[in-house]
Design an enzyme around this catalytic site. Structure first.
Site, PDB file in Angstrom:
ATOM      1  N   ASP A   3       1.575   8.535  10.227  1.00  0.00           N
ATOM      2  CA  ASP A   3       2.501   9.121   9.246  1.00  0.00           C
ATOM      3  C   ASP A   3       3.370  10.257   9.790  1.00  0.00           C
ATOM      4  O   ASP A   3       3.566  11.275   9.112  1.00  0.00           O
ATOM      5  CB  ASP A   3       1.719   9.635   8.032  1.00  0.00           C
ATOM      6  CG  ASP A   3       0.921   8.556   7.346  1.00  0.00           C
ATOM      7  OD1 ASP A   3       1.118   7.369   7.672  1.00  0.00           O
ATOM      8  OD2 ASP A   3       0.070   8.889   6.493  1.00  0.00           O
ATOM      9  N   LYS A  45       1.698   1.506   5.086  1.00  0.00           N
ATOM     10  CA  LYS A  45       0.414   1.575   4.383  1.00  0.00           C
ATOM     11  C   LYS A  45       0.627   2.225   3.018  1.00  0.00           C
ATOM     12  O   LYS A  45       1.382   3.191   2.899  1.00  0.00           O
ATOM     13  CB  LYS A  45      -0.650   2.316   5.193  1.00  0.00           C
ATOM     14  CG  LYS A  45      -0.413   3.791   5.449  1.00  0.00           C
ATOM     15  CD  LYS A  45      -1.547   4.352   6.302  1.00  0.00           C
ATOM     16  CE  LYS A  45      -1.368   5.831   6.592  1.00  0.00           C
ATOM     17  NZ  LYS A  45      -1.485   6.693   5.410  1.00  0.00           N
ATOM     18  N   CYS A  84      -4.908  11.475   5.745  1.00  0.00           N
ATOM     19  CA  CYS A  84      -4.737  10.109   6.253  1.00  0.00           C
ATOM     20  C   CYS A  84      -5.378   9.880   7.615  1.00  0.00           C
ATOM     21  O   CYS A  84      -5.887   8.787   7.882  1.00  0.00           O
ATOM     22  CB  CYS A  84      -3.253   9.757   6.293  1.00  0.00           C
ATOM     23  SG  CYS A  84      -2.501   9.684   4.644  1.00  0.00           S
TER      24      CYS A  84
END
Length: 244
Positions: A38, A147, A180
Site C-alpha cells: 500500500d 486488495k 495492513c
C-alpha cells in the site's frame, strides 16, 4: 551465543542468511518475494487519506527511499516483487455496506461520511489517492494486486501466486505496519509462509508506540524483523552459499 539460523528448505539452491530478530533466517531469494504494501498517495503523501483523516505522514519520505533500495536489491537477486494497492471501486461496493464491519471501522469511509466533499476521492480505484507514490514504479515482471481489506491474502490470488512458484519466504515493506503489513504477515503465517519485516521500510498509522507494538508482535509471535541495510548485505553476491 548466537542462535542458529533457520532454513525451511534444504533441497538445494543458492541460499543466504539474513540477520534478524529474534534469530537469523536462511532463504533462497529466487524462491522468495518482496511484498510492498500500500505505498499509495493515500498512505504516504500529504493530502492523501491518512493525512486527511488526521494521521501523521510527515516522516514517510525516508521509508519511500528505503523501499526503493530494498526493491532494487531484491529484484537484482531474483526475488519476485509484489505491489499491493488497497481500495475499492468508485461506487465503494467492494468496501461493504452497513452490514460490513469494514463500513464502520475504515477510517477512509468514516472520513468521507464526515466530509462529503471527499466522497469518491479516497481509496477509489483510478483516483490520485489510490495511485502508488511517484517514486515507486513497478517494473516488467513485477505483480501489482488490488486488495479490498487490510490483509493481502483476503479475496486476492496472492496465496496461489506464491504456491505456484514455490515461494515460502516473504519480505515485507510498506504502510501501515500495524494494520495492513501486520495483517498480511499474520495471514501468511497461518498459511505456512515465513514473514520478515524490514522495520525501516515500514511506517505505522498512529503514534510511534503502534510501530513498536506491531514489531514486537511480529518478532515474538509471527515472524522476523530486520532492516534494509542488513537485507541488502544478505543479498550481495558474497553472501550466497549453495546448500545441498
Amino acid at each position: 551465543m548466537p542462535r542458529p539460523s533457520l532454513c525451511a528448505d534444504s533441497g538445494g539452491g543458492m541460499m543466504t542468511t539474513l540477520t534478524a530478530r529474534p534469530e537469523a533466517i536462511t532463504f533462497d531469494p529466487q524462491q522468495s518475494a518482496q511484498i510492498v504494501v500500500d505505498m499509495q498517495n493515500a498512505y504516504a503523501t500529504p493530502g492523501g487519506y491518512l493525512d486527511l483523516a488526521g494521521f501523521d505522514v510527515s516522516t514517510t519520505r525516508p521509508v519511500i527511499a528505503n523501499i526503493q533500495t530494498a526493491v532494487t536489491a531484491a529484484r537484482a537477486a531474483g526475488m519476485l516483487i509484489i505491489w499491493f494497492q488497497n481500495g475499492w471501486d468508485e461506487q465503494y461496493v467492494e468496501a461493504g455496506g452497513p452490514g460490513s464491519p469494514n463500513f464502520h471501522k475504515s477510517n477512509a469511509l468514516k472520513t468521507m461520511r464526515k466530509q462529503p466533499q471527499l466522497q469518491g476521492k479516497l481509496l477509489a480505484k483510478g483516483s490520485w489517492d489510490y495511485q502508488l507514490v511517484d517514486e515507486l514504479v513497478p517494473q516488467p515482471g513485477d505483480i501489482v494486486l488490488p486488495k479490498p481489506r487490510y490483509s493481502g491474502f483476503f479475496n486476492t490470488p496472492l496465496d496461489s501466486i506464491l504456491r505456484s512458484r514455490g515461494i515460502r519466504h516473504l519480505v515485507f515493506t510498506g504502510i501501515a505496519t500495524n494494520v495492513c503489513v501486520e495483517s498480511t504477515l499474520r495471514d501468511g503465517f497461518f498459511l505456512e509462509h515465513f514473514g520478515v519485516v524490514l522495520e525501516d521500510a515500514t511506517h505505522q498509522a498512529g503514534p510511534e508506540f503502534a510501530q513498536k507494538a506491531a514489531l514486537f508482535n511480529i518478532e515474538t509471535f509471527f515472524g522476523w524483523v530486520s532492516d534494509v541495510e542488513t537485507f541488502c548485505d544478505a543479498l550481495s553476491p558474497t553472501s550466497f552459499a549453495r546448500i545441498a
